[in-house]
Enzyme design. Structure first.
Site, mmCIF file in Angstrom:
data_model
loop_
_atom_site.group_PDB
_atom_site.id
_atom_site.type_symbol
_atom_site.label_atom_id
_atom_site.label_comp_id
_atom_site.label_asym_id
_atom_site.label_seq_id
_atom_site.Cartn_x
_atom_site.Cartn_y
_atom_site.Cartn_z
ATOM 1 N N HIS A 91 5.271 0.803 -1.035
ATOM 2 C CA HIS A 91 4.069 1.551 -0.643
ATOM 3 C C HIS A 91 4.014 1.781 0.870
ATOM 4 C CE1 HIS A 91 2.064 1.275 -4.633
ATOM 5 N NE2 HIS A 91 2.750 0.147 -4.709
ATOM 6 N N ASN A 164 -2.832 1.749 -9.118
ATOM 7 C CA ASN A 164 -1.878 2.855 -9.081
ATOM 8 C C ASN A 164 -2.458 4.064 -9.800
ATOM 9 O OD1 ASN A 164 0.183 1.591 -7.663
ATOM 10 N ND2 ASN A 164 1.297 0.954 -9.503
HETATM 11 FE FE1 HDE Z 1 2.026 -4.246 -5.291
HETATM 12 N N1 HDE Z 1 2.593 -4.946 -3.473
HETATM 13 N N2 HDE Z 1 3.049 -5.723 -6.172
HETATM 14 N N3 HDE Z 1 1.565 -3.483 -7.117
HETATM 15 N N4 HDE Z 1 0.999 -2.769 -4.432
HETATM 16 C C1 HDE Z 1 2.283 -4.408 -2.290
HETATM 17 O O1 HDE Z 1 1.554 -5.619 -0.423
HETATM 18 C C2 HDE Z 1 3.532 -6.822 -5.566
HETATM 19 C C3 HDE Z 1 1.927 -4.000 -8.320
HETATM 20 C C4 HDE Z 1 0.201 -1.860 -5.052
HETATM 21 O O2 HDE Z 1 -1.977 0.624 0.366
HETATM 22 C C5 HDE Z 1 2.713 -5.257 -1.128
HETATM 23 O O3 HDE Z 1 0.489 -5.111 1.505
HETATM 24 C C6 HDE Z 1 4.067 -7.741 -6.533
HETATM 25 C C7 HDE Z 1 1.153 -3.435 -9.388
HETATM 26 C C8 HDE Z 1 -0.362 -0.959 -4.081
HETATM 27 O O4 HDE Z 1 -1.558 -1.232 1.425
HETATM 28 C C9 HDE Z 1 3.332 -6.474 -1.793
HETATM 29 C C10 HDE Z 1 3.901 -7.130 -7.748
HETATM 30 C C11 HDE Z 1 0.327 -2.526 -8.774
HETATM 31 C C12 HDE Z 1 0.131 -1.383 -2.856
HETATM 32 C C13 HDE Z 1 3.161 -6.152 -3.259
HETATM 33 C C14 HDE Z 1 3.267 -5.867 -7.516
HETATM 34 C C15 HDE Z 1 0.603 -2.578 -7.371
HETATM 35 C C16 HDE Z 1 0.975 -2.526 -3.100
HETATM 36 C C17 HDE Z 1 3.559 -4.554 -0.107
HETATM 37 C C18 HDE Z 1 4.323 -7.650 -9.108
HETATM 38 C C19 HDE Z 1 -0.688 -1.593 -9.441
HETATM 39 C C20 HDE Z 1 -0.127 -0.768 -1.501
HETATM 40 C C21 HDE Z 1 2.674 -4.354 1.106
HETATM 41 C C22 HDE Z 1 3.716 -8.863 -9.447
HETATM 42 C C23 HDE Z 1 -1.729 -2.281 -10.131
HETATM 43 C C24 HDE Z 1 -1.413 -1.265 -0.905
HETATM 44 C C25 HDE Z 1 1.458 -5.039 0.796
HETATM 45 C C26 HDE Z 1 -1.669 -0.565 0.410
HETATM 46 C C27 HDE Z 1 1.618 -3.249 -2.101
HETATM 47 C C28 HDE Z 1 3.533 -7.023 -4.206
HETATM 48 C C29 HDE Z 1 2.982 -4.950 -8.558
HETATM 49 C C30 HDE Z 1 -0.096 -1.722 -6.449
HETATM 50 C C31 HDE Z 1 4.765 -6.782 -1.422
HETATM 51 C C32 HDE Z 1 4.710 -9.072 -6.232
HETATM 52 C C33 HDE Z 1 1.218 -3.798 -10.865
HETATM 53 C C34 HDE Z 1 -1.299 0.207 -4.343
HETATM 54 O O5 HDE Z 1 2.623 -7.640 -1.491
#
Ligand code: HDE
Length: 712
Positions: A91, A164
């Site tokens: 992202h 999302n």
């Molecule tokens: Fe994320 N995800 N994610 N994700 N995600 C990040 O956090 C993570 C997942 C989502 O505009 C990171 O600050 C893991 C699902 C958005 O700043 C990180 C898992 C969904 C954004 C991270 C998921 C998301 C992130 C990277 C599996 C939809 C951007 C930078 C368990 C429900 C937020 C940060 C923004 C960002 C980890 C799966 C949505 C690495 C470990 C499912 C919208 O922490």
């Protein structure tokens, strides 16, 4: 000895802008000045010293070496050297806006969350939209999932809904996330491709991991190329809980529905936009807010009573499953309006730090193993991205409530904590800050006391085992043109995969279990044999189709905020342009007049007509529809102008509404195009309604098979 005098003088300190801003209009200039907080302020160092010369390093003589003692130059360069922070791992490419959330009603039966109780209250929000795969500078319109992260600044603390634009996810367990992300990111040896999933490692992984099947078909659908950020739905994905004041818990799924409808780009358009306007989505969001077309979403929940947890043929805790809206309709809770652009991209959009673990009383987690892992990951990632554990003090992340606790120090601490007791309990500072009891009066957070009685094991529940029936439900719920797009997307992406074994595995072991016709069509496009049977028994879902999944059913029915390109040359009929603009304005839509160059043209009755841009400067892909006004001379010129002809052909190919007026119908002959439901040849003032109705349909889908043959 002569020294060059500084170029800044007193009159410039008074705010006179010396930059050559070319054609920038007066409104924008006044906005910039309004937003600047440096007006009438002197240039100073970070220590507050006024700077007399910002042009020359201190040197030993005009031609001599620079002197180390130049603290002004050293401070400036040192700061510059450290301007970049690590981008988000996923992202990274995003944009954001401020706004507010307003509840429709008091939803106290469902939740005690304060921001959902009072319809007269506006809760501030900050939203960040993003793509997943590409780095910070990558294209906005690539085929990808979009992040939809909302920070509610409530009176009870921050609530982050980090969702999302698709309601499911690729994996069921957080421990697989690094594997998935490594597979989808650009390949490690050559850092290709940027912003997309059409490469071997992605398809290798997803073809080996059948739980990804449902999300991958969403990613191969039109949902992965949204028309704009304003036309996307948003989903919380996981099941959450809502708890009311009596402690009663219900399971919920969160939904955002855009009031302007949900719609997408077409693939050729998305690819062209990625090159011609990398910033297409962020620009659209920015401009819509500046113009007062405030993007709006309805916030709603699907509610499942605690006792109904097991009544579905899928597990509520499985993030690869939706609850079909036909089984549990969405209860609308309120609306979100985005009405203010950020002042500073870095300070707000880049530094905003979301975390699914930021919840408020009245909301709680479920045991979804993906959600549980996310609760750890987000705070952890901010520590390296934002340089320590004090990122909550950055202005964009600060809660609007007071924050007092015993946490102290660490990198970048900005709060100057007073008092001697940074521990609890204490008697030195009168015992403050103190715990608050849970309950409506005191408002202390209390976790839902869910009973757990289990073995400690590494094991996935059997109820997570079906990976295909909802992928099939999705495919079966699409309209004919949406199914065609899905087939084309799989064929395109797998066509880029170098290893035949991966292509074949995806077709035979994944697609064949979703739908044999889909698998066969993709196989044919790849030159592979069509599979004759799936590899697993797919349970029959309780529902064969879910119409709520098709974007064909998600249009708004009006043309609010749509943009029409008006193509003109010297001799154009000016009156029809005025009439069109007026009619569009009445519908809340917009027109831009485009000429052969950015210079004004002369209308048939001799008036000067200013144009907004040249046709090359604002191509058809930036618009929802094209209108060509009559005027014999203008049409003569446009029919000889390759750019203008391409403009109309491209809009035709992208299935957009085209309105021709007067002599403009002559263009059809040269372009060999036929009139259809969206190509309207008598779009005069009395015929605008048909043109507008075609725009409201978003695309002329019936034209699609024909348009494929058009060379634009
Ligand atoms: Fe994320 N995800 N994610 N994700 N995600 C990040 O956090 C993570 C997942 C989502 O505009 C990171 O600050 C893991 C699902 C958005 O700043 C990180 C898992 C969904 C954004 C991270 C998921 C998301 C992130 C990277 C599996 C939809 C951007 C930078 C368990 C429900 C937020 C940060 C923004 C960002 C980890 C799966 C949505 C690495 C470990 C499912 C919208 O922490």
């Amino acid at each position: 000895m002569s020294t060059k005098k500084p170029t800044v003088n007193k009159s410039q300190l008074a705010g006179t802008d010396t930059l050559d801003r070319g054609n920038t209009n007066a409104k924008l200039e006044s906005l910039e000045q309004f937003r600047s907080d440096a007006t009438e302020q002197a240039l100073r160092t970070n220590q507050g010293v006024k700077i007399a010369d910002n042009q020359n390093t201190l040197r030993a003589g005009p031609r001599g070496p620079s002197l180390l003692e130049d603290f002004i130059m050293r401070e400036k360069i040192t700061h510059f050297d450290h301007e970049r922070i690590p981008e988000r791992i996923v992202h990274a490419r995003g944009t954001g806006a401020h706004g507010y959330f307003q509840s429709y009603d008091a939803h106290s039966a469902l939740t005690k969350a304060g921001f959902l109780q009072d319809p007269s209250k506006k809760t501030p929000v900050f939203v960040r939209f993003s793509t997943v795969q590409g780095p910070r500078g990558s294209g906005d319109t690539v085929r990808d999932v979009r992040g939809f992260a909302v920070k509610f600044f409530t009176d009870e603390g921050n609530f982050d809904l980090v969702g999302n634009n698709m309601p499911v996810f690729f994996i069921q367990d957080a421990v697989k996330f690094p594997d998935f992300v490594h597979a989808v990111k650009p390949e490690p040896h050559n850092e290709i491709p940027t912003g997309g999933s059409a490469h071997d490692t992605f398809w290798d992984f997803v073809s080996l991991v059948p739980e990804s099947a449902h999300m991958v078909i969403w990613a191969m659908s039109d949902r992965a190329i949204p028309k704009s950020l304003r036309t996307m739905q948003g989903f919380g994905v996981h099941t959450f809980r809502m708890i009311n004041a009596e402690g009663k818990s219900s399971f919920v799924k969160f939904h955002w529905r855009p009031t302007v409808g949900t719609c997408s780009l077409v693939w050729d358009e998305a690819q062209k936009l990625a090159g011609k306007d990398t910033d297409y989505h962020r620009r659209d969001l920015w401009e819509s807010i500046e113009m007062g077309d405030y993007p709006e979403w309805e916030f709603g929940v699907q509610v499942v009573a605690e006792e109904d947890e097991h009544k579905f043929d899928f597990d509520l805790l499985d993030p690869t499953k939706i609850i079909p809206e036909e089984l549990v309709p969405i209860t609308p809770l309120g609306k979100m309006v985005l009405n203010r652009n950020p002042d500073n991209f870095f300070a707000e959009v880049e530094q905003v730090a979301f975390c699914p673990g930021h919840i408020v009383p009245g909301i709680d987690f479920s045991n979804d193993p993906l959600l549980q892992g996310r609760l750890f990951s987000y705070t952890d990632t901010q520590i390296s991205r934002l340089g320590g554990p004090n990122f909550h003090e950055l202005p964009i992340n600060r809660a609007i409530t007071p924050v007092h606790n015993g946490q102290r120090d660490a990198m970048h601490r900005t709060t100057i904590d007073k008092g001697r007791a940074s521990y609890e309990p204490n008697s030195i500072d009168g015992g403050w800050p103190k715990e608050t009891l849970p309950g409506p009066e005191d408002g202390g957070f209390e976790s839902y006391p869910e009973r757990i009685d289990a073995y400690k094991i590494r094991q996935r529940s059997d109820s997570f085992a079906d990976h295909f029936s909802q992928a099939r439900l999705f495919y079966k719920s699409m309209s004919a043109h949406e199914q065609e797009h899905i087939i084309a997307a799989y064929s395109f992406e797998l066509g880029k995969v170098e290893r035949e074994l991966i292509r074949a595995r995806q077709v035979n072991e994944i697609l064949a279990n979703i739908d044999l016709e889909l698998a066969g069509r993709v196989a044919k496009n790849l030159g592979l044999p069509a599979p004759t049977a799936g590899t697993v028994d797919v349970p029959t879902p309780s529902l064969e189709q879910s119409p709520a999944l098709s974007q064909a059913n998600l249009l708004s029915g009006d043309i609010k905020t749509r943009k029409v390109a008006v193509l003109v040359a010297n001799g154009v009929d000016g009156a029809i342009i005025d009439a069109l603009k007026k009619a569009l304005k009445a519908e809340g839509a917009h027109a831009k007049v485009l000429g052969p160059t950015s210079a004004p043209v002369t209308t048939a009755d001799g008036k000067t007509l200013a144009v907004d841009a040249s046709m090359e400067g604002l191509p058809s892909i930036a618009f929802d529809a094209v209108f060509v006004p009559g005027g014999a001379e203008s049409i003569k010129a446009l029919s000889r102008d390759g750019v203008a002809l391409h403009y109309v052909l491209e809009a035709y190919k992208h299935l957009k509404a085209i309105g021709l007026h007067g002599e403009a119908r002559q263009l059809l002959v040269g372009l060999k195009l036929e009139v259809d439901a969206g190509l309207i040849e008598d779009a005069d003032a009395s015929g605008f309604s048909r043109f507008f109705a075609a725009i409201a349909q978003h695309r002329v889908w019936a034209r699609e098979p024909k348009a494929k043959a058009v060379p634009a």
